[in-house]
Write an enzyme that holds these catalytic residues in place. Structure first.
Site, PDB file in Angstrom:
ATOM      1  NE  ARG A 129       8.518  17.597  49.366  1.00  0.00           N
ATOM      2  CZ  ARG A 129       8.723  16.992  50.515  1.00  0.00           C
ATOM      3  NH1 ARG A 129       9.891  17.083  51.114  1.00  0.00           N
ATOM      4  NH2 ARG A 129       7.751  16.312  51.086  1.00  0.00           N
ATOM      5  CE  LYS A 151       8.525  22.218  26.218  1.00  0.00           C
ATOM      6  NZ  LYS A 151       8.012  21.871  24.879  1.00  0.00           N
ATOM      7  CD  GLU A 193      14.608  19.718  16.644  1.00  0.00           C
ATOM      8  OE1 GLU A 193      14.295  20.922  16.665  1.00  0.00           O
ATOM      9  OE2 GLU A 193      13.795  18.800  16.892  1.00  0.00           O
ATOM     10  CE  LYS A 244      14.575  24.694  23.878  1.00  0.00           C
ATOM     11  NZ  LYS A 244      14.489  23.258  23.788  1.00  0.00           N
ATOM     12  CD  GLU A 254       5.525  24.300  24.220  1.00  0.00           C
ATOM     13  OE1 GLU A 254       6.611  23.822  24.551  1.00  0.00           O
ATOM     14  OE2 GLU A 254       4.704  23.720  23.507  1.00  0.00           O
ATOM     15  NE  ARG A 258      10.219  25.774  25.811  1.00  0.00           N
ATOM     16  CZ  ARG A 258      10.917  25.293  26.829  1.00  0.00           C
ATOM     17  NH1 ARG A 258      10.808  25.832  28.032  1.00  0.00           N
ATOM     18  NH2 ARG A 258      11.737  24.270  26.671  1.00  0.00           N
ATOM     19  CG  ASN A 262       6.564  23.011  19.621  1.00  0.00           C
ATOM     20  OD1 ASN A 262       7.549  22.361  19.950  1.00  0.00           O
ATOM     21  ND2 ASN A 262       5.689  23.484  20.490  1.00  0.00           N
ATOM     22  CG  HIS A 265       8.470  20.080  16.517  1.00  0.00           C
ATOM     23  ND1 HIS A 265       9.278  20.916  15.781  1.00  0.00           N
ATOM     24  CD2 HIS A 265       9.299  19.432  17.372  1.00  0.00           C
ATOM     25  CE1 HIS A 265      10.534  20.772  16.193  1.00  0.00           C
ATOM     26  NE2 HIS A 265      10.573  19.881  17.143  1.00  0.00           N
ATOM     27  CG  HIS A 269       5.060  15.740  17.663  1.00  0.00           C
ATOM     28  ND1 HIS A 269       4.801  16.920  18.335  1.00  0.00           N
ATOM     29  CD2 HIS A 269       6.335  15.432  17.955  1.00  0.00           C
ATOM     30  CE1 HIS A 269       5.884  17.291  18.993  1.00  0.00           C
ATOM     31  NE2 HIS A 269       6.833  16.406  18.776  1.00  0.00           N
ATOM     32  CG  HIS A 282      12.220  14.282  17.437  1.00  0.00           C
ATOM     33  ND1 HIS A 282      10.841  14.369  17.339  1.00  0.00           N
ATOM     34  CD2 HIS A 282      12.649  15.502  17.837  1.00  0.00           C
ATOM     35  CE1 HIS A 282      10.472  15.590  17.677  1.00  0.00           C
ATOM     36  NE2 HIS A 282      11.544  16.297  17.976  1.00  0.00           N
TER      37      HIS A 282
HETATM   38  N1  LIG Z   1      13.484  18.193  26.567  1.00  0.00           N
HETATM   39  C1  LIG Z   1      13.350  18.752  25.395  1.00  0.00           C
HETATM   40  O1  LIG Z   1      13.152  19.963  25.267  1.00  0.00           O
HETATM   41  C2  LIG Z   1      13.476  17.893  24.175  1.00  0.00           C
HETATM   42  C3  LIG Z   1      13.563  18.479  22.903  1.00  0.00           C
HETATM   43  C4  LIG Z   1      13.758  17.657  21.807  1.00  0.00           C
HETATM   44  C5  LIG Z   1      13.831  16.280  21.986  1.00  0.00           C
HETATM   45  N2  LIG Z   1      13.724  15.749  23.237  1.00  0.00           N
HETATM   46  C6  LIG Z   1      13.839  14.305  23.440  1.00  0.00           C
HETATM   47  O2  LIG Z   1      15.161  13.926  23.083  1.00  0.00           O
HETATM   48  C7  LIG Z   1      15.149  12.561  22.700  1.00  0.00           C
HETATM   49  C8  LIG Z   1      15.944  12.418  21.432  1.00  0.00           C
HETATM   50  O3  LIG Z   1      17.261  12.837  21.704  1.00  0.00           O
HETATM   51  P1  LIG Z   1      18.490  12.299  20.840  1.00  0.00           P
HETATM   52  O4  LIG Z   1      18.190  12.473  19.425  1.00  0.00           O
HETATM   53  O5  LIG Z   1      19.701  12.924  21.420  1.00  0.00           O
HETATM   54  O6  LIG Z   1      18.405  10.727  21.100  1.00  0.00           O
HETATM   55  P2  LIG Z   1      19.203   9.688  22.009  1.00  0.00           P
HETATM   56  O7  LIG Z   1      19.503  10.210  23.340  1.00  0.00           O
HETATM   57  O8  LIG Z   1      18.409   8.425  21.920  1.00  0.00           O
HETATM   58  O9  LIG Z   1      20.564   9.502  21.205  1.00  0.00           O
HETATM   59  C9  LIG Z   1      20.511   8.989  19.897  1.00  0.00           C
HETATM   60  C10 LIG Z   1      21.445   7.801  19.705  1.00  0.00           C
HETATM   61  O10 LIG Z   1      22.780   8.299  19.619  1.00  0.00           O
HETATM   62  C11 LIG Z   1      23.621   7.606  20.527  1.00  0.00           C
HETATM   63  N3  LIG Z   1      24.626   8.570  20.931  1.00  0.00           N
HETATM   64  C12 LIG Z   1      24.467   9.630  21.747  1.00  0.00           C
HETATM   65  N4  LIG Z   1      25.588  10.357  21.776  1.00  0.00           N
HETATM   66  C13 LIG Z   1      26.476   9.723  20.980  1.00  0.00           C
HETATM   67  C14 LIG Z   1      27.797  10.002  20.579  1.00  0.00           C
HETATM   68  N5  LIG Z   1      28.416  11.117  20.985  1.00  0.00           N
HETATM   69  N6  LIG Z   1      28.424   9.144  19.749  1.00  0.00           N
HETATM   70  C15 LIG Z   1      27.781   8.042  19.291  1.00  0.00           C
HETATM   71  N7  LIG Z   1      26.517   7.730  19.597  1.00  0.00           N
HETATM   72  C16 LIG Z   1      25.878   8.585  20.441  1.00  0.00           C
HETATM   73  C17 LIG Z   1      22.710   7.134  21.622  1.00  0.00           C
HETATM   74  O11 LIG Z   1      23.245   5.998  22.275  1.00  0.00           O
HETATM   75  C18 LIG Z   1      21.447   6.796  20.849  1.00  0.00           C
HETATM   76  O12 LIG Z   1      21.563   5.503  20.296  1.00  0.00           O
HETATM   77  C19 LIG Z   1      13.697  12.154  22.545  1.00  0.00           C
HETATM   78  O13 LIG Z   1      13.322  11.386  23.658  1.00  0.00           O
HETATM   79  C20 LIG Z   1      12.950  13.487  22.565  1.00  0.00           C
HETATM   80  O14 LIG Z   1      11.650  13.370  23.099  1.00  0.00           O
HETATM   81  C21 LIG Z   1      13.559  16.517  24.313  1.00  0.00           C
END
Ligand SMILES: NC(=O)c1ccc[n+]([C@@H]2O[C@H](COP(=O)([O-])OP(=O)(O)OC[C@H]3O[C@@H](n4cnc5c(N)ncnc54)[C@H](O)[C@@H]3O)[C@@H](O)[C@H]2O)c1
Length: 382
Positions: A129, A151, A193, A244, A254, A258, A262, A265, A269, A282
């Protein structure tokens, strides 16, 4: 309290109505993980969730820092990539946590990008939990966006992030040194971003990025190297996190404000979905989407030509991949109707009246949306 010797560490205090937590950012923080965590959590067992790439690069240093201060970390590594944000992996993590005997005094830590963060956070919010959660973002996107605001989610075969909760971390620890090993595309995805915060809330930040990014983007290599961990970047990251944090404070779940986060976005998307999430990173889709949101705002007579040009001109410098060949306007239009952020049947866009002044716009005329999509898909116009 042990003195922490890092050249420069900035701290942003984040809060929601029921919760407060710090965001620490600096260079060389991973090896000080135990010192920093112990300011907020007594030494305890920790499930550390990482992906294979990040784990190979950074787990040893991070875990050593934790052990030095009496934490007992258990590392669980998933494959890198979006496919790892699954209920199946969440179940594997519950098993690993139970087998390691993690109880309610334990915690879950994400070491990685948004994928590790979203997955680990989802597990932290549901295991027994809910146990404390620590974010250690290693991508720029995760530092300025996904680690902040609570999130957390996994994907469902029918869509991204469909199974999730709101769950704030106990702290976020961002070591900018880790950004130096990012591939160029991942870094640029994070810059998009970052730019978003300038567009939606901080004209000064936008203007600084306008001066800094063009040269920076021409010079940046893969992996990125020390550019990414500069003092400038430290300032930009903490500014983005403050923005943020303020928005999330006023609207954690949201239901209103909030949604301005987006910006770009809805287009992003739809483009990602219409290209089966295989083509864009992304942040790249967000970069394109922000240019389109600016153009749509202009076509609606809301955003003047000069501001539109400033936004789209800067985004062009990102050199995101060209539109996917063969992608049709109708396919993207159809994808709008599967956007989680739509209300009823009407696609919802975040548009801008001017730099720093975004707002929610429901159901703009389809012919204007089509015009923006056509310009991009047929002529590559951003
Ligand atoms: N929770 C939220 O508010 C929120 C907001 C935006 C995006 N997201 C989510 O985040 C995800 C995308 O995140 P991301 O872009 O960080 O992707 P990711 O976690 O897949 O990382 C991108 C790539 O970079 C590599 N990597 C990470 N750190 C590294 C480093 N320091 N050196 C070398 N390689 C490295 C990873 O292995 C991966 O291959 C998506 O799933 C998206 O839905 C969530």
């Amino acid at each position: 309290m042990c003195a922490i010797s890092v050249k420069k560490m900035l701290k942003v205090e984040l809060k929601t109505h029921r919760h407060r937590y710090p965001f620490y950012a600096g260079r060389g923080l991973l090896s000080l993980s135990g010192h920093i965590l112990s300011r907020h959590l007594p030494p305890r067992s920790l499930l550390v969730v990482s992906d294979e790439v990040v784990s190979r690069l950074y787990a040893e240093e991070f875990l050593r820092g934790l052990r030095e201060q009496g934490f007992q970390p258990f590392l669980y590594t998933v494959k890198e990539g979006e496919g790892s944000k699954s209920l199946a992996n969440a179940a594997r993590l519950y098993n690993a946590a139970l087998e390691a005997g993690l109880d309610r005094n334990s915690a879950v830590t994400a070491l990685g990008g948004g994928v590790a963060g979203d997955l680990a956070g989802f597990v932290a919010s549901t295991y027994l939990r809910g146990v404390p959660f620590v974010q250690v973002p290693t991508t720029l996107l995760a530092m300025v966006d996904s680690s902040v605001g609570g999130k957390v989610a996994v994907n469902h075969p029918l869509g991204k992030n469909l199974i999730g909760t709101f769950y704030q971390p106990s702290l976020i620890l961002a070591d900018l040194k880790t950004l130096e090993t990012l591939p160029r595309r991942e870094y640029i995805s994070g810059l998009a971003e970052l730019l978003k915060y300038g567009i939606i809330r901080d004209v000064k930040l936008f203007t600084r990025l306008e001066q800094f990014l063009p040269k920076h983007l021409e010079e940046v290599k893969s992996p990125v190297g020390s550019f990414a961990s500069s003092d400038n970047m430290l300032k930009y990251i903490t500014r983005a996190v403050m923005i943020k944090g303020e928005v999330v404070f006023r609207d954690e779940k949201e239901s209103g404000e909030r949604r301005i986060l987006n910006f770009g976005h809805t287009f992003a998307h739809a483009l990602e979905a219409a290209s089966d999430f295989q083509y864009y990173l992304h942040g790249e889709a967000v970069a394109v989407g922000m240019a389109m949101a600016a153009r749509l705002s202009h076509l609606l007579g809301l955003l003047d030509a000069r501001s539109t040009e400033r936004i789209t001109g800067l985004i062009k410098r990102f050199h995101v991949p060209p539109p996917p060949s063969g992608l049709k306007v109708e396919e993207v239009m159809r994808a709008f109707y599967y956007d989680k952020k739509k209300q009823g049947e009407h696609p919802v866009f975040i548009l801008a009246r001017e730099l720093g002044d975004p707002f929610v716009y429901k159901d703009p005329p389809a012919h204007l949306v089509t015009a923006v999509l056509e310009a991009y898909l047929h002529k590559g116009i951003l």
